[in-house]
Scaffold this active site. Structure first.
Site, mmCIF file in Angstrom:
data_model
loop_
_atom_site.group_PDB
_atom_site.id
_atom_site.type_symbol
_atom_site.label_atom_id
_atom_site.label_comp_id
_atom_site.label_asym_id
_atom_site.label_seq_id
_atom_site.Cartn_x
_atom_site.Cartn_y
_atom_site.Cartn_z
ATOM 1 N N LYS B 100 -0.108 -1.868 -12.859
ATOM 2 C CA LYS B 100 0.415 -1.977 -11.775
ATOM 3 C C LYS B 100 -0.937 -2.299 -11.568
ATOM 4 O O LYS B 100 -2.022 -1.678 -11.115
ATOM 5 C CB LYS B 100 0.454 -0.510 -11.315
ATOM 6 C CG LYS B 100 0.274 -0.932 -9.969
ATOM 7 C CD LYS B 100 0.968 0.022 -9.033
ATOM 8 C CE LYS B 100 1.098 0.168 -7.755
ATOM 9 N NZ LYS B 100 0.795 1.223 -6.922
ATOM 10 N N GLY B 161 1.735 6.062 1.477
ATOM 11 C CA GLY B 161 1.319 7.563 1.745
ATOM 12 C C GLY B 161 1.871 7.821 3.153
ATOM 13 O O GLY B 161 1.543 8.679 3.824
ATOM 14 N N ALA B 187 5.248 1.845 -1.928
ATOM 15 C CA ALA B 187 4.927 2.749 -0.927
ATOM 16 C C ALA B 187 6.021 1.994 0.587
ATOM 17 O O ALA B 187 6.318 1.846 0.651
ATOM 18 C CB ALA B 187 3.625 1.502 -0.686
ATOM 19 N N GLY B 188 6.057 4.009 0.957
ATOM 20 C CA GLY B 188 6.186 3.712 2.050
ATOM 21 C C GLY B 188 7.334 5.021 2.727
ATOM 22 O O GLY B 188 8.062 5.352 3.210
ATOM 23 N N ASN B 209 5.585 8.084 -5.089
ATOM 24 C CA ASN B 209 4.384 8.983 -5.298
ATOM 25 C C ASN B 209 4.668 10.430 -4.324
ATOM 26 O O ASN B 209 4.765 11.453 -3.976
ATOM 27 C CB ASN B 209 2.898 8.664 -5.212
ATOM 28 C CG ASN B 209 2.140 9.147 -6.552
ATOM 29 O OD1 ASN B 209 2.155 11.088 -5.968
ATOM 30 N ND2 ASN B 209 0.985 9.276 -6.359
ATOM 31 N N THR B 210 3.748 10.286 -3.032
ATOM 32 C CA THR B 210 3.325 10.769 -1.757
ATOM 33 C C THR B 210 4.953 11.603 -1.353
ATOM 34 O O THR B 210 4.662 13.199 -1.350
ATOM 35 C CB THR B 210 3.179 10.458 -0.513
ATOM 36 O OG1 THR B 210 2.001 9.181 -1.349
ATOM 37 C CG2 THR B 210 2.185 11.256 0.582
#
Lengths: 65, 259
Positions: B100, B161, B187-188, B209-210
């Site tokens: 990545k 995040g 992301a997001g 992830n987050t």
């Protein structure tokens, strides 16, 4: 001899990359070594000599997104 | 339904959820949440070994590289050179060729630096890496990255995040419709409906992830994301009904008892 190890000055007994990995007790770890900005292949650890002032980076995998 | 395979470069997956391994409170939770997500691919970061504490536990003691496809990232890189260096090391560490790439622009927004991303992608593709590339939700840039030879383009939904969902769903759709490589929303994503929405729009996968690591119950959220990605994918494949300005009765409009 004195080398730069992960950004800090270090005094090591090792003369090769293989020795260094052993000296640091990292043999069993999944990691990679860079010597003066060049990746050192695992197959070349034994034959890659360290020289005074070498910039060595040893990295591993941590959590990340 | 015949099996719906997610193909990325030379790799094949049945799960369309890619998870991150950052921000967890401990390795045990990372392991349990990853298992709950049923993801097959997990991102990791490359960092200096702590020389003075070599015996310490390691992420890969909990996330088995034989069980998961490890996707090394270049998080924290702000120029092409550092990103390329990082991934060369990752490839040597685990023999991982699928990577990545992310090159960031600044620490406040963590928006991608597209110019440096393109430079790094060119070098990495030339060196034989299979590059999954994080980028803006910009269709022109997505096309450029595909032309370079990236195996997947990963537009952001919103800043890393931030958990704000998809800022620009229309662009995700446009990127997908023009693409010949998988599109992964990266992301997001903040909660399950964001993930479902990404897949409903046609994204081939979501990288999360987050939203899992910062949930109060990480494992339950991992399951929610797993289900949302499946639901979104199915809805996309099923083909949604058209939106209408006015109502359309669901029950027959004949045979009333008062007629």
């Amino acid at each position: 001899m004195k080398i730069q190890l992960n950004g800090e000055e270090a005094n090591v007994a090792a003369r090769t990359v293989a020795d260094l990995v052993k000296e640091l007790k990292l043999e069993s770890r999944m990691l990679a070594v860079e010597r003066n900005l060049e990746v050192v292949a695992k197959s070349a650890y034994e034959t890659t000599n360290l020289e005074t002032g070498d910039r060595i980076e040893i990295v591993h995998m941590i959590g990340g997104g | 339904m015949s099996q719906d395979i997610f193909k990325v470069g030379t790799h094949e997956f049945t799960s369309r959820l890619i998870v991150g391994s950052g921000k967890y409170k401990d390795f045990e939770t990372t392991k349990l949440a990853t298992e709950a997500s049923e993801a097959e691919m997990i991102t990791v970061a490359v960092r200096r070994v702590n020389i003075t504490d070599a015996g310490k536990e390691n992420l890969l003691d909990y996330i088995d590289p034989k069980k998961y496809t490890i996707l090394p990232n270049t998080a924290g890189c702000f120029n092409a050179e550092d990103a390329v260096r990082t991934l060369r090391l990752a490839r040597e560490a685990g023999n991982w060729n699928l990577v990545k790439l992310e090159v960031l622009g600044d620490t406040q927004t963590l928006y991608p630096n597209v110019v440096e991303t393109i430079k790094a992608a060119e070098t990495l593709v030339a060196e034989g890496f299979e590059v999954m590339v994080y980028t803006n939700d910009d269709p022109i840039v997505a096309t450029r990255l595909e032309e370079i030879g990236c195996v997947a383009v990963m537009p952001l939904g919103n800043p890393i995040g931030s958990g704000r969902g998809l800022a620009n769903p229309f662009n995700i759709r446009v990127i997908k419709e023009r693409a010949n490589v998988p599109i992964v929303v990266d992301a997001g994503i903040g909660t399950a409906s964001d993930a479902a929405k990404a897949l409903e729009l046609g994204a081939d996968a979501a990288l999360i992830n987050t939203a899992i690591a910062e949930a109060k119950d990480e494992c339950m959220m991992a399951e929610a994301m797993r289900d949302a990605v499946r639901a979104g994918r199915k809805a996309f494949l099923a083909g949604r009904m058209p939106k209408r300005a006015f109502a359309s009765a669901s029950s027959p409009t004949e045979g009333y008892i008062w007629d």
